[in-house]
Scaffold this active site. Sequence first.
Site, PDB file in Angstrom:
ATOM      1  N   ASN A   8       0.864  -1.192   0.000  1.00 35.12           N
ATOM      2  CA  ASN A   8       0.000   0.000   0.000  1.00 35.12           C
ATOM      3  C   ASN A   8       0.898   1.240   0.000  1.00 35.12           C
ATOM      4  O   ASN A   8       1.496   1.573   1.023  1.00 35.12           O
ATOM      5  CB  ASN A   8      -0.905  -0.049   1.243  1.00 35.12           C
ATOM      6  CG  ASN A   8      -1.831   1.150   1.323  1.00 35.12           C
ATOM      7  OD1 ASN A   8      -1.863   1.987   0.420  1.00 35.12           O
ATOM      8  ND2 ASN A   8      -2.583   1.234   2.418  1.00 35.12           N
ATOM      9  N   TRP A   9       0.981   1.892  -1.137  1.00 34.51           N
ATOM     10  CA  TRP A   9       1.882   3.042  -1.271  1.00 34.51           C
ATOM     11  C   TRP A   9       1.280   4.307  -0.655  1.00 34.51           C
ATOM     12  O   TRP A   9       1.947   5.342  -0.608  1.00 34.51           O
ATOM     13  CB  TRP A   9       2.216   3.289  -2.753  1.00 34.51           C
ATOM     14  CG  TRP A   9       2.945   2.163  -3.410  1.00 34.51           C
ATOM     15  CD1 TRP A   9       3.404   1.014  -2.813  1.00 34.51           C
ATOM     16  CD2 TRP A   9       3.309   2.051  -4.796  1.00 34.51           C
ATOM     17  NE1 TRP A   9       4.020   0.209  -3.748  1.00 34.51           N
ATOM     18  CE2 TRP A   9       3.978   0.822  -4.970  1.00 34.51           C
ATOM     19  CE3 TRP A   9       3.122   2.883  -5.920  1.00 34.51           C
ATOM     20  CZ2 TRP A   9       4.467   0.400  -6.206  1.00 34.51           C
ATOM     21  CZ3 TRP A   9       3.605   2.463  -7.144  1.00 34.51           C
ATOM     22  CH2 TRP A   9       4.275   1.227  -7.289  1.00 34.51           C
ATOM     23  N   LYS A  10       0.023   4.244  -0.266  1.00 35.13           N
ATOM     24  CA  LYS A  10      -0.673   5.394   0.342  1.00 35.13           C
ATOM     25  C   LYS A  10      -0.487   6.643  -0.522  1.00 35.13           C
ATOM     26  O   LYS A  10      -0.416   6.531  -1.751  1.00 35.13           O
ATOM     27  CB  LYS A  10      -0.203   5.574   1.790  1.00 35.13           C
ATOM     28  CG  LYS A  10      -0.356   4.273   2.593  1.00 35.13           C
ATOM     29  CD  LYS A  10      -0.254   4.427   4.071  1.00 35.13           C
ATOM     30  CE  LYS A  10      -0.452   3.074   4.741  1.00 35.13           C
ATOM     31  NZ  LYS A  10      -0.363   3.119   6.183  1.00 35.13           N
ATOM     32  N   HIS A  29      -9.817   0.761   5.396  1.00 35.38           N
ATOM     33  CA  HIS A  29      -8.495   0.996   5.998  1.00 35.38           C
ATOM     34  C   HIS A  29      -8.656   1.951   7.178  1.00 35.38           C
ATOM     35  O   HIS A  29      -9.481   2.856   7.142  1.00 35.38           O
ATOM     36  CB  HIS A  29      -7.553   1.592   4.948  1.00 35.38           C
ATOM     37  CG  HIS A  29      -6.128   1.593   5.413  1.00 35.38           C
ATOM     38  ND1 HIS A  29      -5.646   2.544   6.269  1.00 35.38           N
ATOM     39  CD2 HIS A  29      -5.108   0.736   5.164  1.00 35.38           C
ATOM     40  CE1 HIS A  29      -4.373   2.264   6.531  1.00 35.38           C
ATOM     41  NE2 HIS A  29      -4.021   1.185   5.873  1.00 35.38           N
ATOM     42  N   GLU A  56      -7.019   4.405   8.116  1.00 35.85           N
ATOM     43  CA  GLU A  56      -6.869   5.831   7.788  1.00 35.85           C
ATOM     44  C   GLU A  56      -8.158   6.382   7.181  1.00 35.85           C
ATOM     45  O   GLU A  56      -8.475   7.555   7.348  1.00 35.85           O
ATOM     46  CB  GLU A  56      -5.661   6.016   6.854  1.00 35.85           C
ATOM     47  CG  GLU A  56      -4.356   5.844   7.634  1.00 35.85           C
ATOM     48  CD  GLU A  56      -3.208   5.241   6.851  1.00 35.85           C
ATOM     49  OE1 GLU A  56      -3.242   5.258   5.602  1.00 35.85           O
ATOM     50  OE2 GLU A  56      -2.269   4.730   7.497  1.00 35.85           O
ATOM     51  N   GLU A  69      -5.471  -5.348  10.658  1.00 33.53           N
ATOM     52  CA  GLU A  69      -4.511  -4.260  10.863  1.00 33.53           C
ATOM     53  C   GLU A  69      -4.846  -3.537  12.168  1.00 33.53           C
ATOM     54  O   GLU A  69      -5.714  -2.665  12.189  1.00 33.53           O
ATOM     55  CB  GLU A  69      -4.594  -3.249   9.712  1.00 33.53           C
ATOM     56  CG  GLU A  69      -4.093  -3.773   8.386  1.00 33.53           C
ATOM     57  CD  GLU A  69      -3.504  -2.654   7.522  1.00 33.53           C
ATOM     58  OE1 GLU A  69      -2.372  -2.827   7.040  1.00 33.53           O
ATOM     59  OE2 GLU A  69      -4.152  -1.609   7.356  1.00 33.53           O
ATOM     60  N   GLY A 125       2.106   2.255  10.902  1.00 38.95           N
ATOM     61  CA  GLY A 125       3.026   3.382  10.742  1.00 38.95           C
ATOM     62  C   GLY A 125       3.717   3.795  12.034  1.00 38.95           C
ATOM     63  O   GLY A 125       4.291   4.867  12.123  1.00 38.95           O
ATOM     64  N   SER A 181       3.232  -2.066  10.420  1.00 36.66           N
ATOM     65  CA  SER A 181       4.675  -1.970  10.662  1.00 36.66           C
ATOM     66  C   SER A 181       5.434  -3.242  10.280  1.00 36.66           C
ATOM     67  O   SER A 181       6.401  -3.606  10.951  1.00 36.66           O
ATOM     68  CB  SER A 181       4.954  -1.596  12.130  1.00 36.66           C
ATOM     69  OG  SER A 181       4.453  -0.301  12.400  1.00 36.66           O
ATOM     70  N   GLY A 232       2.760  -1.244   4.399  1.00 36.11           N
ATOM     71  CA  GLY A 232       2.743   0.185   4.077  1.00 36.11           C
ATOM     72  C   GLY A 232       4.145   0.683   3.801  1.00 36.11           C
ATOM     73  O   GLY A 232       4.703   0.486   2.714  1.00 36.11           O
ATOM     74  N   GLY A 233       4.769   1.325   4.803  1.00 43.14           N
ATOM     75  CA  GLY A 233       6.079   1.952   4.652  1.00 43.14           C
ATOM     76  C   GLY A 233       7.119   1.102   3.927  1.00 43.14           C
ATOM     77  O   GLY A 233       7.785   1.577   2.995  1.00 43.14           O
TER      78      GLY A 233
HETATM   79  P1  13P Z   1       2.792   0.403   7.792  1.00 44.09           P
HETATM   80  O1  13P Z   1       3.354  -0.877   7.232  1.00 44.09           O
HETATM   81  O2  13P Z   1       3.520   1.629   7.303  1.00 44.09           O
HETATM   82  O3  13P Z   1       2.630   0.344   9.262  1.00 44.09           O
HETATM   83  O4  13P Z   1       1.317   0.547   7.191  1.00 44.09           O
HETATM   84  C1  13P Z   1       0.447  -0.525   7.271  1.00 44.09           C
HETATM   85  C2  13P Z   1      -0.752  -0.227   6.461  1.00 44.09           C
HETATM   86  O5  13P Z   1      -1.518   0.645   6.801  1.00 44.09           O
HETATM   87  C3  13P Z   1      -0.947  -0.985   5.234  1.00 44.09           C
HETATM   88  O6  13P Z   1      -2.201  -0.724   4.696  1.00 44.09           O
END
Ligand code: 13P
Length: 261
Positions: free
Chosen positions: A12-14, A97, A99, A169, A175, A215, A236-237
């Site tokens: 997920n590149w957000k 998600h 967020e 999640e 994050g 994470s 994510g990251g």
């Molecule tokens: P991180 O891996 O940056 O914690 O993000 C997880 C995430 O929200 C994937 O959708």
Amino acid sequence: MTPGRKKLIVGNWKMNLSVHEASLYLHKLSDKIPVRRDVEVVLAPTLLALQPLSLQVNRRQFKLAVQNFYWRDHGAYTGEVSAAQLHSIADYAIIGHSERRHTFHESEKDIRSKVQAAVRNRIKPILCIGETASERSYGETNDVLRDQLTSGLANLTSDDLETLVIAYEPVWAIGTGDNANPSDVHGAVKVIRNELKHLYGTKATEAVRVLYGGSVKSSSAADYLAVKGVDGLLVGGASLDSHAFTEIVTKAHESTTEAKT
Ligand code: 13P
């Protein structure tokens, strides 16, 4: 790995990378990550990059996911994009998600409508569920997971379950670098699978893949992939670092070969 369920790694590149950067990054990943029969790799770029990447991508190597969309198919909804418009561009859709739930205040009804819209338009839903830090501290994790599942899937029949992916999640792990420990993930995934069985029966539930996200790093990926009932990771990251992401995909491949030996 349960027979029939392919490992799934989603990046997920957000809200990162311009269209040009996303294209270069896809090119880089294409050189590093081989096509493997036992691992499916899905990339979720920003909406703007999704369409050009859909023309560039080798779909045997990578599938694409949309990070968000509106649940109605057409109409006067300025600024929105529908699952109907994304059909044949996105293979998967990330829905619910944390967020979107917490920063954009998406309701359970929005989430349920999006799951249904994705299925209606033949886009595979990745429904994200997870507890906040305070829900966790009050011991409410299992109830939150059951509630979010029941509500998010309320419009689906057991036939619709074939393409469904659930991502566990925990909100406090996203994050933050504060990742869940594998035994907690095991407990959560068990609750998720039991609730799915309760709602749809054992047979319909067998095809559903359950991911962990929060994470995840290349150093922790193997530990989560070893958890019974976990079919992959939502990253994510670390998905923005080609080396780390490649390592994570390799770990997924190794976890299937280890399971066979
Ligand atoms: P991180 O891996 O940056 O914690 O993000 C997880 C995430 O929200 C994937 O959708």
